[in-house]
Design a protein around this motif. Structure first.
Motif, PDB file in Angstrom:
ATOM      1  N   GLN A  36      -1.609  30.003  28.820  1.00  0.00           N
ATOM      2  CA  GLN A  36      -1.288  28.821  28.023  1.00  0.00           C
ATOM      3  C   GLN A  36      -2.541  28.181  27.448  1.00  0.00           C
ATOM      4  OE1 GLN A  36       0.872  26.612  31.006  1.00  0.00           O
ATOM      5  NE2 GLN A  36       2.835  27.168  30.118  1.00  0.00           N
ATOM      6  N   LEU A  38      -5.372  29.719  26.724  1.00  0.00           N
ATOM      7  CA  LEU A  38      -5.844  30.559  25.613  1.00  0.00           C
ATOM      8  C   LEU A  38      -4.965  30.362  24.385  1.00  0.00           C
ATOM      9  CD1 LEU A  38      -6.664  33.924  27.406  1.00  0.00           C
ATOM     10  CD2 LEU A  38      -8.255  32.575  26.058  1.00  0.00           C
ATOM     11  N   ARG A  47       3.854  35.118  22.628  1.00  0.00           N
ATOM     12  CA  ARG A  47       2.421  35.328  22.713  1.00  0.00           C
ATOM     13  C   ARG A  47       1.923  35.043  24.128  1.00  0.00           C
ATOM     14  NH1 ARG A  47      -2.530  32.219  21.009  1.00  0.00           N
ATOM     15  NH2 ARG A  47      -3.985  33.833  21.637  1.00  0.00           N
ATOM     16  N   GLY A 276      -9.934  23.495  35.119  1.00  0.00           N
ATOM     17  CA  GLY A 276      -9.282  22.950  33.931  1.00  0.00           C
ATOM     18  C   GLY A 276      -8.738  24.038  33.031  1.00  0.00           C
TER      19      GLY A 276
ATOM     20  N   THR B  57      -8.527  33.967  21.730  1.00  0.00           N
ATOM     21  CA  THR B  57      -8.827  32.593  22.111  1.00  0.00           C
ATOM     22  C   THR B  57      -8.526  31.625  20.979  1.00  0.00           C
ATOM     23  OG1 THR B  57     -10.624  33.518  23.398  1.00  0.00           O
ATOM     24  CG2 THR B  57     -10.579  31.129  23.159  1.00  0.00           C
ATOM     25  N   SER B  58      -7.570  30.736  21.191  1.00  0.00           N
ATOM     26  CA  SER B  58      -7.253  29.781  20.138  1.00  0.00           C
ATOM     27  C   SER B  58      -8.231  28.613  20.199  1.00  0.00           C
ATOM     28  CB  SER B  58      -5.831  29.269  20.324  1.00  0.00           C
ATOM     29  OG  SER B  58      -5.752  28.543  21.517  1.00  0.00           O
ATOM     30  N   ALA B 134      -4.322  34.844  18.334  1.00  0.00           N
ATOM     31  CA  ALA B 134      -4.156  33.401  18.170  1.00  0.00           C
ATOM     32  C   ALA B 134      -3.627  33.050  16.786  1.00  0.00           C
ATOM     33  CB  ALA B 134      -5.487  32.697  18.415  1.00  0.00           C
ATOM     34  N   GLU B 385      -4.470  16.659  33.027  1.00  0.00           N
ATOM     35  CA  GLU B 385      -5.383  17.685  32.515  1.00  0.00           C
ATOM     36  C   GLU B 385      -4.731  18.375  31.333  1.00  0.00           C
ATOM     37  OE1 GLU B 385      -5.669  20.187  36.120  1.00  0.00           O
ATOM     38  OE2 GLU B 385      -7.534  20.821  35.157  1.00  0.00           O
ATOM     39  N   PHE B 386      -5.524  18.939  30.437  1.00  0.00           N
ATOM     40  CA  PHE B 386      -4.947  19.594  29.268  1.00  0.00           C
ATOM     41  C   PHE B 386      -4.093  20.804  29.663  1.00  0.00           C
ATOM     42  CE2 PHE B 386      -5.112  21.947  25.147  1.00  0.00           C
ATOM     43  CZ  PHE B 386      -4.439  20.978  24.417  1.00  0.00           C
ATOM     44  N   SER B 387      -4.523  21.523  30.709  1.00  0.00           N
ATOM     45  CA  SER B 387      -3.747  22.700  31.131  1.00  0.00           C
ATOM     46  C   SER B 387      -2.381  22.276  31.672  1.00  0.00           C
ATOM     47  CB  SER B 387      -4.517  23.516  32.155  1.00  0.00           C
ATOM     48  OG  SER B 387      -5.183  22.682  33.056  1.00  0.00           O
ATOM     49  N   VAL B 388      -2.332  21.115  32.332  1.00  0.00           N
ATOM     50  CA  VAL B 388      -1.050  20.609  32.814  1.00  0.00           C
ATOM     51  C   VAL B 388      -0.196  20.167  31.622  1.00  0.00           C
ATOM     52  CG1 VAL B 388       0.068  18.826  34.204  1.00  0.00           C
ATOM     53  CG2 VAL B 388      -2.039  19.897  35.016  1.00  0.00           C
ATOM     54  N   TRP B 389      -0.874  19.563  30.642  1.00  0.00           N
ATOM     55  CA  TRP B 389      -0.172  19.144  29.426  1.00  0.00           C
ATOM     56  C   TRP B 389       0.486  20.342  28.751  1.00  0.00           C
ATOM     57  CZ3 TRP B 389      -0.208  20.308  24.273  1.00  0.00           C
ATOM     58  CH2 TRP B 389       0.455  19.413  23.421  1.00  0.00           C
ATOM     59  N   LEU B 390      -0.253  21.451  28.646  1.00  0.00           N
ATOM     60  CA  LEU B 390       0.286  22.650  28.003  1.00  0.00           C
ATOM     61  C   LEU B 390       1.539  23.135  28.724  1.00  0.00           C
ATOM     62  CD1 LEU B 390      -3.030  24.566  27.244  1.00  0.00           C
ATOM     63  CD2 LEU B 390      -1.381  23.792  25.541  1.00  0.00           C
ATOM     64  N   ASP B 391       1.532  23.017  30.046  1.00  0.00           N
ATOM     65  CA  ASP B 391       2.649  23.501  30.839  1.00  0.00           C
ATOM     66  C   ASP B 391       3.848  22.556  30.733  1.00  0.00           C
ATOM     67  OD1 ASP B 391       3.607  25.461  32.734  1.00  0.00           O
ATOM     68  OD2 ASP B 391       3.603  23.835  34.203  1.00  0.00           O
ATOM     69  N   PHE B 394       3.892  20.863  26.283  1.00  0.00           N
ATOM     70  CA  PHE B 394       3.960  21.846  25.207  1.00  0.00           C
ATOM     71  C   PHE B 394       5.020  22.911  25.474  1.00  0.00           C
ATOM     72  CE2 PHE B 394       2.571  25.641  22.878  1.00  0.00           C
ATOM     73  CZ  PHE B 394       2.516  25.107  21.610  1.00  0.00           C
ATOM     74  N   THR B 395       5.069  23.398  26.726  1.00  0.00           N
ATOM     75  CA  THR B 395       5.992  24.478  27.029  1.00  0.00           C
ATOM     76  C   THR B 395       7.367  23.957  27.426  1.00  0.00           C
ATOM     77  OG1 THR B 395       4.101  25.754  27.779  1.00  0.00           O
ATOM     78  CG2 THR B 395       6.260  26.623  28.344  1.00  0.00           C
ATOM     79  N   VAL B 404      -1.716  13.936  20.795  1.00  0.00           N
ATOM     80  CA  VAL B 404      -2.610  15.077  20.577  1.00  0.00           C
ATOM     81  C   VAL B 404      -3.205  14.969  19.186  1.00  0.00           C
ATOM     82  CG1 VAL B 404      -2.671  17.570  20.150  1.00  0.00           C
ATOM     83  CG2 VAL B 404      -1.476  16.727  22.129  1.00  0.00           C
ATOM     84  N   HIS B 406      -3.925  17.046  16.248  1.00  0.00           N
ATOM     85  CA  HIS B 406      -3.593  18.385  15.738  1.00  0.00           C
ATOM     86  C   HIS B 406      -4.567  18.761  14.628  1.00  0.00           C
ATOM     87  CE1 HIS B 406      -0.042  19.775  17.854  1.00  0.00           C
ATOM     88  NE2 HIS B 406       0.227  18.501  18.028  1.00  0.00           N
ATOM     89  N   TYR B 420       9.233  23.899  18.723  1.00  0.00           N
ATOM     90  CA  TYR B 420       7.913  23.305  18.958  1.00  0.00           C
ATOM     91  C   TYR B 420       8.088  22.066  19.836  1.00  0.00           C
ATOM     92  CZ  TYR B 420       2.976  22.799  17.804  1.00  0.00           C
ATOM     93  OH  TYR B 420       1.614  22.761  17.876  1.00  0.00           O
TER      94      TYR B 420
END
Lengths: 316, 500
Positions: A36, A38, A47, A276, B57-58, B134, B385-391, B394-395, B404, B406, B420
């Protein structure tokens, strides 16, 4: 001694195994994953799934764990999933900042705390001894990050004599600037570490003061101070050494906080960043390597104390 | 009374002290005598790439350092935004708009010495439209890429008006066809080669001595990464860096009046988006979404960053050809907001959860909380955290409100994806955007997108607090650095450092 040594090493191996399982499970309880990260904010579910497969995250947890342990057994601590670099190399790179910080703060703590502890023991129940005692309690009670912020306010903001944070972009190429950047973090870590050390050393010194050989030394005409340093110091060094070994672990925890407060590019900051971005193979490799280091230091200290102290030699 | 100093401190302490002194001295000496970097430009940046793999890598961090500097793209844009030739000629497009044919620039070679061929371009385009890429979505209309002698032929499933633009960006970057792993290396054709990456602090680029175009004026460029905004500005004022990108608006104010620095309020494509979960019970109601927009004073928001930034009122930045001023939609009016909430059945108030990524300043969250409190909306902030946000956000779309920036250009297309994370599902917008992609006339395409943007804003699909200001600060004597979108793309090849 051989029996003791093998038993001690066996304990160390079990400790490493237990921590590896804990580490592996805890890291996987974190929400979110590297695919996620990436993918970012433009990713589609397809993806993410493709990235997971490419990174090997779709395998079962037990098989991932066994792969990891197999690597550790061969001395391979894994690589970053993001940039492919060996974990141990990156750990080594960041030690350029963290290593001197750990060493300097330990040495400072030792050099300041032990003589002060001797002084406090010598002046037990006198006013100056009590003051030292209270100060050390304070040093233990106040959180490390708070000390760091207080030092920043005094020396960087008010007096402006030392940098508040950061490390020179060119690293040790500018040795003076690099050393200056480490002064406040070192002082902060040394203070909390030294306070604990002081408490133990003081007790150790007090104990030796009551021993018959110190009394005998006094009878031979030595002053209380001479007797303490000539005959007490060596005996008091044993508990001090033991506590130093134990402190390595808490020191590493402190480093993560301190590097954050002072924005130092060391091991602590690297770990925070890797957590992170959910680079879990690298995080688990780094933490396990540090754990092994701590366990080894602890084991070595135990063995050395045992060698130094004849009274322990017969004990199993 | 004196100490018996010869015995202080204890023997172990003394030895450790000597060791540490020796170690520090050794470290200092070992790294002394580095190269003379007087003609290397030092650039400060905020976000460090996590990996150098341009395909998987985005994120803008990677584009900033590698595009234009190390990797070059098939097509390019001039200062007016027109598409011009890059490593490839401007393609000839078939009548039906589905076949693109172009020649490859002669005399170009990769950093490892391999000459650039049509096969490299085919390989690169296929890599960038692969499933882990990406930018796969930008190249989704491509069905095949083939080399025909020295030319490259791209076949599309249907007409795609945005393809040329996509080829000026990462999707058009050209990699060597024998590239296997580029997580930690780079082999491009650009004016700089990747020298080293000190993960966590800096990336070094060296001048490419055999570059096909005009050689850079500087010997090299180093990107230094700062996690702390204060530390970044300090590095500029102490002379450690020459140019700072992504500077914090509240910190550069003192530098604006200082003749030793040039502060540029650069344009960007970063919409500071207050995301609404359109599938929520309350936020599914356009009255509630509009009420929230009308409760937030955007001008006051800009003052938080000392006026740096631009009011937009919709999902399109002024640099896009289909931009239109939409700031008259859902203007600031707390009384109207309260009325809308009452009409929607929330006269007694409403509680919403704001899931806020910790990479942004919490003053933004505090501002939203205080503005919405005035109209009776209670906002509970959860910083993650951003990774938690993505989960979570976002997901899984487990949120009411979120925030965010953009930064991706031309990202209006996200509003046409009902899956989205905003869960905005408007048939009309989806049709407008799909038709725009197929339009034969660019003016017609722009008009369709303009209508889509207006509809999105009228629906209050999100709120747009402002367009993020990509602030660039340079010390006196530095010229030729990019000022627009500098955090997304930073061509260092034209920078000139005046002799001290």
């Amino acid at each position: 001694m051989l029996v003791y040594l093998s038993r001690r090493l066996a304990t160390a191996v079990v400790a490493v195994l237990v921590s590896s399982v804990l580490l592996f499970v805890l890291l996987r309880l974190l929400p979110g994953d590297i695919a996620q990260v990436l993918g970012g904010t433009q990713a589609t579910p397809e993806r993410i799934a493709a990235l997971r497969a490419e990174l090997g995250l779709d395998r079962s947890a037990p098989s991932q764990y066994l792969d990891w342990m197999g690597g550790i057994a061969r001395g391979d601590f894994g690589r970053s999933l993001l940039n492919g670099r060996p974990t141990l190399d990156e750990l080594g790179n960041k030690m350029v900042v963290t290593g001197p910080l750990l060493l300097a703060s330990s040495v400072t703590a030792l050099v300041v705390a032990v003589p002060l502890a001797a002084l406090a023991a010598e002046r037990n129940r006198r006013r100056s001894g009590t003051v030292l005692n209270v100060l050390s309690q304070l040093g233990i009670a106040v959180p490390t990050f708070f000390v760091g912020i207080a030092l920043i306010i005094i020396f960087a903001v008010r007096l402006g004599v030392l940098p508040s944070q950061g490390f020179p972009a060119s690293g040790w190429e500018s040795p003076q600037a690099a050393a200056r950047a480490l002064v406040l973090p070192t002082a902060t870590l040394a203070l909390s570490q030294g306070a604990v050390l002081f408490r133990f050393a003081r007790t150790a010194f007090l104990e030796t003061l009551g021993q018959p050989w110190v009394v005998a030394a006094r009878a031979r005409g030595l002053t209380r101070r001479q007797a303490l340093w000539l005959h007490g110091a060596r005996n008091a060094s044993l508990p001090v050494l033991s506590i130093l070994g134990v402190q390595v672990a808490s020191l590493l925890g402190g480093v993560v906080l301190i590097e954050r407060v002072f924005t130092l590019p060391g091991v602590g900051q690297m770990l925070l960043k890797d957590v992170g971005s959910r680079d879990l193979t690298k995080v688990q490799g780094t933490v396990l390597a540090l754990t092994i280091g701590v366990i080894l230091v602890g084991t070595a200290v135990d063995v050395v104390v045992r060698l130094l102290d004849p009274r322990l030699r017969g004990v199993r | 009374m004196t100490f018996g100093t010869s015995r202080v401190p204890g023997p172990s302490g003394a030895r450790a002290l000597c060791t540490s002194v020796a170690l520090v001295a050794a470290l200092a000496l070992a790294s002394c005598g580095g190269s003379d970097d007087s003609n290397t430009v030092s650039i400060g940046a905020v976000l460090e790439p996590t990996s150098l793999d341009l395909v998987t890598t985005s994120g803008a961090a990677l584009d900033q350092v590698l595009l234009d500097n190390v990797y070059e793209t098939l097509l390019d844009t001039d200062s007016e935004g027109n598409v011009v030739a890059g490593l490839a000629e401007i393609p000839t497009v078939s009548e039906d708009g589905t076949t693109y044919t172009f020649g490859v620039r002669d005399g170009v070679s990769f950093h490892d010495g391999d000459p650039l061929t049509a096969d490299d371009i085919v390989w690169s385009l296929n890599a960038f439209r692969g499933e882990t890429s990406a930018v796969a979505a930008e190249l989704a209309s491509i069905v095949s890429v083939e080399a025909n002698g020295s030319e490259v032929v791209i076949e599309l499933a249907q007409r795609d008006n945005s393809l040329l633009f996509s080829l000026t960006r990462r999707g058009g970057a050209v990699l060597d066809d024998d590239t296997t792993d580029m997580k930690d290396s780079a082999n491009g054709t650009g004016p700089f080669t990747l020298a080293s990456w000190n993960v966590g602090s800096s990336i070094d680029l060296d001048r490419n001595g055999s570059y096909w175009g005009p050689a850079p004026a500087v010997d090299g460029a180093t990107f230094y990464y700062f996690t702390d905004a204060n530390a970044a500005v300090n590095a500029l004022t102490t002379g450690e860096i020459d140019v700072l990108t992504g500077a914090a608006g509240d910190l550069v104010l003192p530098l604006e009046d200082d003749p030793a620095y040039t502060v540029t309020n650069g344009g960007s494509t970063g919409e500071m988006t207050l995301g609404f979960n359109n599938s929520d019970e309350a936020l599914g109601d356009v009255r509630v979404r509009t009420a929230i927009r009308r409760a937030i004073d955007k001008s006051a928001f800009l003052e938080l960053s000392n006026g740096f930034g631009t009011l937009i009122g919709g999902p399109v930045p002024p640099s896009d050809p289909w931009y239109e001023d939409l700031t008259d939609i859902a203007t600031y009016d707390p009384a109207a907001a309260r009325q809308l909430l009452a009409d929607a059945g929330y006269a007694d108030g409403l509680t919403l959860k704001l899931v806020f990524p910790n990479i942004y300043s919490t003053t933004v969250a505090e501002f939203i909380v205080s503005q919405l409190a005035e109209v009776g909306v209670t906002v509970e902030v959860e910083t993650v955290e951003f990774s938690v946000w993505l989960d979570r956000v976002f997901t899984a779309a487990d949120y009411d409100l979120t925030f965010v920036i953009h930064i991706e250009p031309r990202d209006i297309v996200n509003y046409a994806q009902p899956g989205y994370y905003w869960r905005y599902d408007s048939r009309e917008v989806q049709d407008l955007i799909a038709t725009a992609k197929l339009a034969t006339d660019p003016a017609e395409a722009n008009d369709l997108l303009r209508r889509a943007a207006r509809k999105i804003s009228e629906d209050s699909a999100s709120d747009w607090l402002a367009l993020f200001a990509d602030i660039v600060v340079a010390r006196d004597g530095v010229t030729g650095y990019p000022v627009n979108d500098a955090s997304s793309r930073f061509d260092a090849s034209r920078i000139v450092l005046a002799a001290d």
